[in-house]
Scaffold this motif. Structure first.
Motif, PDB file in Angstrom:
ATOM      1  N   GLY A  36       0.827  -1.205   0.000  1.00 29.60           N
ATOM      2  CA  GLY A  36       0.000   0.000   0.000  1.00 29.60           C
ATOM      3  C   GLY A  36       0.859   1.251   0.000  1.00 29.60           C
ATOM      4  O   GLY A  36       0.584   2.209  -0.748  1.00 29.60           O
ATOM      5  N   TRP A  37       1.906   1.232   0.786  1.00 36.09           N
ATOM      6  CA  TRP A  37       2.836   2.365   0.862  1.00 36.09           C
ATOM      7  C   TRP A  37       3.490   2.588  -0.517  1.00 36.09           C
ATOM      8  O   TRP A  37       3.554   3.710  -1.026  1.00 36.09           O
ATOM      9  CB  TRP A  37       3.887   2.036   1.930  1.00 36.09           C
ATOM     10  N   SER A  38       3.948   1.494  -1.116  1.00 35.12           N
ATOM     11  CA  SER A  38       4.587   1.583  -2.434  1.00 35.12           C
ATOM     12  C   SER A  38       3.603   2.098  -3.484  1.00 35.12           C
ATOM     13  O   SER A  38       3.947   2.929  -4.328  1.00 35.12           O
ATOM     14  CB  SER A  38       5.104   0.200  -2.821  1.00 35.12           C
ATOM     15  N   SER A  39       2.363   1.601  -3.402  1.00 37.73           N
ATOM     16  CA  SER A  39       1.335   2.024  -4.365  1.00 37.73           C
ATOM     17  C   SER A  39       1.042   3.513  -4.215  1.00 37.73           C
ATOM     18  O   SER A  39       0.933   4.243  -5.212  1.00 37.73           O
ATOM     19  CB  SER A  39       0.077   1.190  -4.134  1.00 37.73           C
ATOM     20  N   ALA A  40       0.924   3.976  -2.946  1.00 42.63           N
ATOM     21  CA  ALA A  40       0.653   5.399  -2.708  1.00 42.63           C
ATOM     22  C   ALA A  40       1.801   6.253  -3.242  1.00 42.63           C
ATOM     23  O   ALA A  40       1.576   7.301  -3.869  1.00 42.63           O
ATOM     24  CB  ALA A  40       0.462   5.641  -1.214  1.00 42.63           C
ATOM     25  N   ALA A  41       3.032   5.786  -3.057  1.00 42.12           N
ATOM     26  CA  ALA A  41       4.191   6.545  -3.543  1.00 42.12           C
ATOM     27  C   ALA A  41       4.206   6.577  -5.064  1.00 42.12           C
ATOM     28  O   ALA A  41       4.567   7.586  -5.678  1.00 42.12           O
ATOM     29  CB  ALA A  41       5.467   5.901  -3.017  1.00 42.12           C
ATOM     30  N   GLN A  42       3.785   5.473  -5.684  1.00 40.39           N
ATOM     31  CA  GLN A  42       3.809   5.417  -7.145  1.00 40.39           C
ATOM     32  C   GLN A  42       2.767   6.344  -7.768  1.00 40.39           C
ATOM     33  O   GLN A  42       2.997   6.919  -8.832  1.00 40.39           O
ATOM     34  CB  GLN A  42       3.577   3.976  -7.613  1.00 40.39           C
ATOM     35  N   HIS A  43       1.616   6.448  -7.108  1.00 41.37           N
ATOM     36  CA  HIS A  43       0.576   7.322  -7.657  1.00 41.37           C
ATOM     37  C   HIS A  43       0.980   8.791  -7.569  1.00 41.37           C
ATOM     38  O   HIS A  43       0.437   9.632  -8.278  1.00 41.37           O
ATOM     39  CB  HIS A  43      -0.748   7.105  -6.916  1.00 41.37           C
ATOM     40  N   GLY A  44       1.911   9.123  -6.715  1.00 48.26           N
ATOM     41  CA  GLY A  44       2.399  10.505  -6.618  1.00 48.26           C
ATOM     42  C   GLY A  44       1.438  11.394  -5.876  1.00 48.26           C
ATOM     43  O   GLY A  44       1.627  11.685  -4.700  1.00 48.26           O
ATOM     44  N   GLU A  45       0.369  11.818  -6.544  1.00 48.17           N
ATOM     45  CA  GLU A  45      -0.581  12.694  -5.863  1.00 48.17           C
ATOM     46  C   GLU A  45      -1.871  11.927  -5.557  1.00 48.17           C
ATOM     47  O   GLU A  45      -2.188  10.944  -6.219  1.00 48.17           O
ATOM     48  CB  GLU A  45      -0.894  13.903  -6.738  1.00 48.17           C
ATOM     49  N   TRP A  46      -2.587  12.428  -4.554  1.00 44.40           N
ATOM     50  CA  TRP A  46      -3.811  11.746  -4.131  1.00 44.40           C
ATOM     51  C   TRP A  46      -4.936  11.973  -5.132  1.00 44.40           C
ATOM     52  O   TRP A  46      -5.211  13.093  -5.524  1.00 44.40           O
ATOM     53  CB  TRP A  46      -4.242  12.236  -2.748  1.00 44.40           C
ATOM     54  N   SER A  47      -5.531  10.884  -5.548  1.00 45.42           N
ATOM     55  CA  SER A  47      -6.688  10.958  -6.450  1.00 45.42           C
ATOM     56  C   SER A  47      -7.644   9.852  -6.016  1.00 45.42           C
ATOM     57  O   SER A  47      -7.311   9.047  -5.145  1.00 45.42           O
ATOM     58  CB  SER A  47      -6.239  10.712  -7.892  1.00 45.42           C
ATOM     59  N   GLY A  48      -8.810   9.839  -6.650  1.00 41.27           N
ATOM     60  CA  GLY A  48      -9.780   8.798  -6.324  1.00 41.27           C
ATOM     61  C   GLY A  48      -9.205   7.416  -6.593  1.00 41.27           C
ATOM     62  O   GLY A  48      -9.371   6.484  -5.810  1.00 41.27           O
ATOM     63  N   HIS A  49      -8.497   7.308  -7.716  1.00 46.35           N
ATOM     64  CA  HIS A  49      -7.896   6.032  -8.114  1.00 46.35           C
ATOM     65  C   HIS A  49      -6.866   5.584  -7.079  1.00 46.35           C
ATOM     66  O   HIS A  49      -6.869   4.431  -6.636  1.00 46.35           O
ATOM     67  CB  HIS A  49      -7.246   6.203  -9.498  1.00 46.35           C
ATOM     68  N   ALA A  50      -6.002   6.539  -6.672  1.00 47.63           N
ATOM     69  CA  ALA A  50      -4.944   6.201  -5.709  1.00 47.63           C
ATOM     70  C   ALA A  50      -5.554   5.745  -4.387  1.00 47.63           C
ATOM     71  O   ALA A  50      -5.115   4.753  -3.791  1.00 47.63           O
ATOM     72  CB  ALA A  50      -4.044   7.416  -5.489  1.00 47.63           C
ATOM     73  N   LEU A  51      -6.601   6.464  -3.963  1.00 42.82           N
ATOM     74  CA  LEU A  51      -7.232   6.144  -2.682  1.00 42.82           C
ATOM     75  C   LEU A  51      -7.916   4.769  -2.739  1.00 42.82           C
ATOM     76  O   LEU A  51      -7.770   3.948  -1.821  1.00 42.82           O
ATOM     77  CB  LEU A  51      -8.253   7.229  -2.344  1.00 42.82           C
ATOM     78  N   ALA A  52      -8.617   4.536  -3.875  1.00 38.17           N
ATOM     79  CA  ALA A  52      -9.315   3.254  -4.019  1.00 38.17           C
ATOM     80  C   ALA A  52      -8.311   2.104  -4.039  1.00 38.17           C
ATOM     81  O   ALA A  52      -8.534   1.059  -3.406  1.00 38.17           O
ATOM     82  CB  ALA A  52     -10.139   3.254  -5.303  1.00 38.17           C
ATOM     83  N   ALA A  53      -7.193   2.306  -4.761  1.00 39.91           N
ATOM     84  CA  ALA A  53      -6.175   1.244  -4.836  1.00 39.91           C
ATOM     85  C   ALA A  53      -5.592   0.972  -3.448  1.00 39.91           C
ATOM     86  O   ALA A  53      -5.378  -0.184  -3.067  1.00 39.91           O
ATOM     87  CB  ALA A  53      -5.065   1.646  -5.810  1.00 39.91           C
ATOM     88  N   LEU A  54      -5.378   2.039  -2.682  1.00 43.85           N
ATOM     89  CA  LEU A  54      -4.804   1.890  -1.338  1.00 43.85           C
ATOM     90  C   LEU A  54      -5.773   1.149  -0.410  1.00 43.85           C
ATOM     91  O   LEU A  54      -5.383   0.213   0.299  1.00 43.85           O
ATOM     92  CB  LEU A  54      -4.463   3.272  -0.774  1.00 43.85           C
ATOM     93  N   VAL A  55      -7.031   1.585  -0.456  1.00 42.40           N
ATOM     94  CA  VAL A  55      -8.040   0.950   0.404  1.00 42.40           C
ATOM     95  C   VAL A  55      -8.175  -0.525   0.054  1.00 42.40           C
ATOM     96  O   VAL A  55      -8.232  -1.399   0.932  1.00 42.40           O
ATOM     97  CB  VAL A  55      -9.399   1.674   0.263  1.00 42.40           C
ATOM     98  N   GLU A  56      -8.170  -0.780  -1.252  1.00 49.13           N
ATOM     99  CA  GLU A  56      -8.306  -2.176  -1.711  1.00 49.13           C
ATOM    100  C   GLU A  56      -7.146  -3.030  -1.204  1.00 49.13           C
ATOM    101  O   GLU A  56      -7.352  -4.127  -0.659  1.00 49.13           O
ATOM    102  CB  GLU A  56      -8.374  -2.157  -3.247  1.00 49.13           C
ATOM    103  N   VAL A  57      -5.924  -2.515  -1.315  1.00 50.38           N
ATOM    104  CA  VAL A  57      -4.753  -3.281  -0.860  1.00 50.38           C
ATOM    105  C   VAL A  57      -4.834  -3.511   0.650  1.00 50.38           C
ATOM    106  O   VAL A  57      -4.636  -4.628   1.140  1.00 50.38           O
ATOM    107  CB  VAL A  57      -3.442  -2.545  -1.222  1.00 50.38           C
TER     108      VAL A  57
END
Lengths: 207, 480
Positions: A36-57
């Motif tokens: 989740g940490w790696s995914s958040a760092a890869q998305h760079g900025e917070w967006s709906g997609h980034a948040l959904a991916a993080l929550v899912e992980v």
């Protein structure tokens, strides 16, 4: 961002050398946090997609899957043995595999990419070793889940994160695999063996 | 040999087990199968091949020659399996409590199969293969003893590992494209256009991993051991689903990979297929010689047929048509044999070949069908498998690979003799204990007769639209 990769590597390698079977859900959850940490760092900025991916992980890989695994391990009621049998031979092979994983492809890439690839390679290698060294179903399920997490980490090597539908599909498959796997292994063998009436296996199965 | 009227031998309910009938399960299964079959045939008849490919659902799915061919195969075979399951549910109260879950899982399995065959996205195709596995594992586990559950776990474990290796292969391909400055979108039709022609190490590794993983799903050596174990221990209808239906989605995935990389240098991958195919044939030959159990024997015959398919694909264009004909024939042969084996087992309650000596006198129709299925399996004329094997052998000779030709001929001969030695005494031999003939229902006979008709048609006269479809798919993987 090297820290999440290091955390993932630690969570993948330490249990193979020192972990007991009942600690496996904790290490899985830790791997998921690193993912989740790696995914958040890869998305760079917070967006709906980034948040959904993080929550899912975090929800699927860090909470639900470890809980299902824990229930299956407890349900079997077996002794809390080493995840990988502790002997010098297995350790030597594991160390050799880790070194090889980091040597693989490293010269051509940046430090971060080399580390990510090393973490993926090392996790896949120790998962395969775990499968070869321990034939207990819970350990096999742990090895499969380690490998699935390594695949998810490979995403960090890609230029763009997966689209959300792909994330969701992979998560659903992961969850179903854990659910069905935990259901299949989560029953103590001795207490369930009973005589099978001929009519019950009329259509198939071994007599 | 005659088929008697619609009398069936009902199995009494188990003492102490409440009989929970699920009267809708059978009709729902048959209704779904019939609807899928009619819809597929209607689409095939109404859509000229020249109009294909047709994309839908934001290009995530495609109807092209490959998907059309395999939709026809899986839905035809499933119709037969559904009729069998429905008939089983009617005559066996012991199975009634499981029918609800079995029906739901089978329907989910078939939905995933149909969507997977039509997938135009590599990751989606991968996900559907995994989904069919997850749906099939509880079906494999349906039994009262512990053993099926352990077998189901092995099946799930092997499948997960195979598909994980396949996914790693996909990742390596992505890495290769990225290093060469290409953004890979995984839509299969677009991938074929953007994949770099000068493959690097990552691309070769990716392709090798993908075919190794998918080969394992096909039951190719070295990761084949799940297949005989699973096919033997599963309920017979599940064995038929796995062997005759699920097998095809892995074939589709291999064909899609070959279609994408058709213009590339894939020599090393073809060698990989050749080695896996030859190894599978050798293992199948040894195991068929040792088999004393007819379900296990059919399972090892499935390993050998995977080997033939892999060798045929490794030859490439000269054998492409033969390979496709073989795949289609194999689906009907496996379904015929497993469903008939289910009927034999329901009467004799054993998988041992020796115990069934002289089965044709007790079950004249099922015994004869088993004999016909065995002949088709062994590649006798006039069945499609004979024609397909001849085309594959001729393709191997044209490609000049005489070692593969010799090995294939030798192993097929050994399998032929070993299968005959085990099966023919079972069908025509002298029984140790005499049994009265058992009356057989006509309902389950109809789909099996349909399978035999299709097998004969494929060998004697393939209708022109089907032949064109096979040719178009063969051409898509570089065939003539």
């Amino acid at each position: 961002m090297k820290l999440p990769l290091i955390l993932f590597l630690v969570a993948a390698v330490v249990p193979v050398f020192f972990g007991k079977i009942r600690s496996a859900p904790f290490w899985l959850a830790m791997q998921a946090v690193a993912l989740g940490w790696s995914s958040a760092a890869q998305h760079g900025e917070w967006s709906g997609h980034a948040l959904a991916a993080l929550v899912e992980v975090l929800l699927v890989r860090a909470v639900i899957a470890p809980l299902l695994l824990r229930r299956a391990i407890r349900g079997r009621g077996e002794p809390n043995l080493d995840l990988m049998p502790s002997n010098l031979f297995a350790w030597a092979i594991a160390i050799a595999l880790l070194v090889l994983a980091f040597e693989f492809g490293a010269p051509e890439m940046s430090d971060r990419h080399a580390l990510a690839l090393g973490a993926v390679g090392a996790t896949v290698a120790v998962s395969l070793l775990l499968l070869a060294a321990n034939d207990a179903p819970p350990a096999q399920l742990v090895a499969v889940l380690f490998m699935e997490n390594a695949i998810a980490l490979f995403e960090s090597l890609l230029p763009e994160p997966w689209p959300l539908p792909v994330h969701l599909a992979l998560s659903a498959i992961y969850l179903l695999t854990v659910g069905v796997g935990a259901w299949l292994i989560g029953r103590p063998e001795a207490s369930t063996v009973r005589a099978t009436p001929a009519h019950a296996v009329e259509e198939g199965g071994r007599p | 040999m005659s088929v008697s009227s619609a009398t069936t031998t009902a199995t009494p309910a188990l003492p102490g087990v409440p009989s929970v009938r699920v009267p809708w399960a059978g009709p729902v299964l048959v209704g779904f199968a019939l609807a899928a079959f009619i819809a597929t045939v209607a689409v095939f008849v109404r859509t000229p091949l020249a109009q294909m490919p047709l994309y839908f659902a934001q290009r995530y799915f495609v109807l092209d020659a490959t998907s059309m061919l395999f939709l026809l195969v899986i839905n035809s075979v499933f119709l037969g399996i559904a009729v069998y399951m429905s008939s089983l549910a009617r005559r066996s109260p012991a199975l009634a409590p499981k029918m609800k879950s079995r029906t739901a899982l089978t329907l989910a399995f078939m939905v995933a199969m149909n969507l997977g065959v039509m997938a135009n996205h590599l990751l989606l195709l991968w996900a559907f293969i995994e989904l069919t596995t997850v749906c099939a594992a509880p079906l494999v586990a349906q039994g009262e003893s512990l053993q099926p559950r352990r077998v189901a776990w092995h099946y799930l474990l092997y499948s997960s590992m195979s598909l994980a290796l396949t996914f790693l292969g996909i990742m390596c391909l992505t890495r290769s494209a990225h290093l060469q400055g290409i953004a890979l979108e995984f839509a299969l039709d677009e991938m074929a256009m953007v994949v770099p022609s000068s493959g690097d190490g990552w691309q070769r590794l990716g392709l090798a991993l993908m075919l190794f993983g998918l080969g394992s799903k096909l039951g190719l050596a070295p990761l084949y051991s799940w297949l005989p174990e699973t096919y033997e221990a599963s309920p017979t209808s599940t064995s038929a689903l796995l062997a005759a239906v699920q097998f095809n989605i892995s074939v589709v995935a291999v064909l899609r990979v070959l279609q994408v990389f058709r213009g590339q240098d894939t020599g090393f991958v073809l060698h990989e297929l050749l080695v896996m195919g030859c190894l599978s044939l050798v293992i199948a030959a040894v195991q068929v010689m040792a088999a004393r159990n007819y379900k296990r024997l059919i399972a090892y015959a499935c390993v050998s047929s995977s080997g033939v398919i892999a060798i045929g694909l490794s030859v490439g264009k000269a054998a492409a048509y033969g390979v496709l004909l073989y795949v289609v024939s194999a689906a009907f042969v496996k379904a015929l044999l497993f469903l008939t084996a289910g009927r034999l087992r329901s009467v004799y309650r054993t998988n041992e070949s020796k115990a069934l000596a002289g089965v044709i006198r007790v079950l004249p129709f099922s015994g004869a069908l088993f004999a016909v299925g065995t002949f088709a399996l062994l590649g006798f004329p006039p069945f499609g498998s004979f024609m397909a094997e001849m085309l594959i052998l001729s393709g191997i000779v044209q490609a000049g690979n005489l070692i593969a030709f010799t090995l294939l001929c030798t192993m097929l001969t050994i399998i032929f003799v070993a299968t005959g030695r085990a099966i023919f005494p079972m069908i025509w031999g002298e029984p140790e204990q005499q049994r009265p003939p058992v009356r057989e229902g006509w309902l389950t006979a109809v789909p099996k007769l349909g399978f035999v008709t299709v097998l004969v048609l494929l060998g004697v006269y393939t209708p022109r639209p089907i032949a064109q479809l096979l040719t178009q798919v063969a051409q898509s993987i570089g065939g003539q």
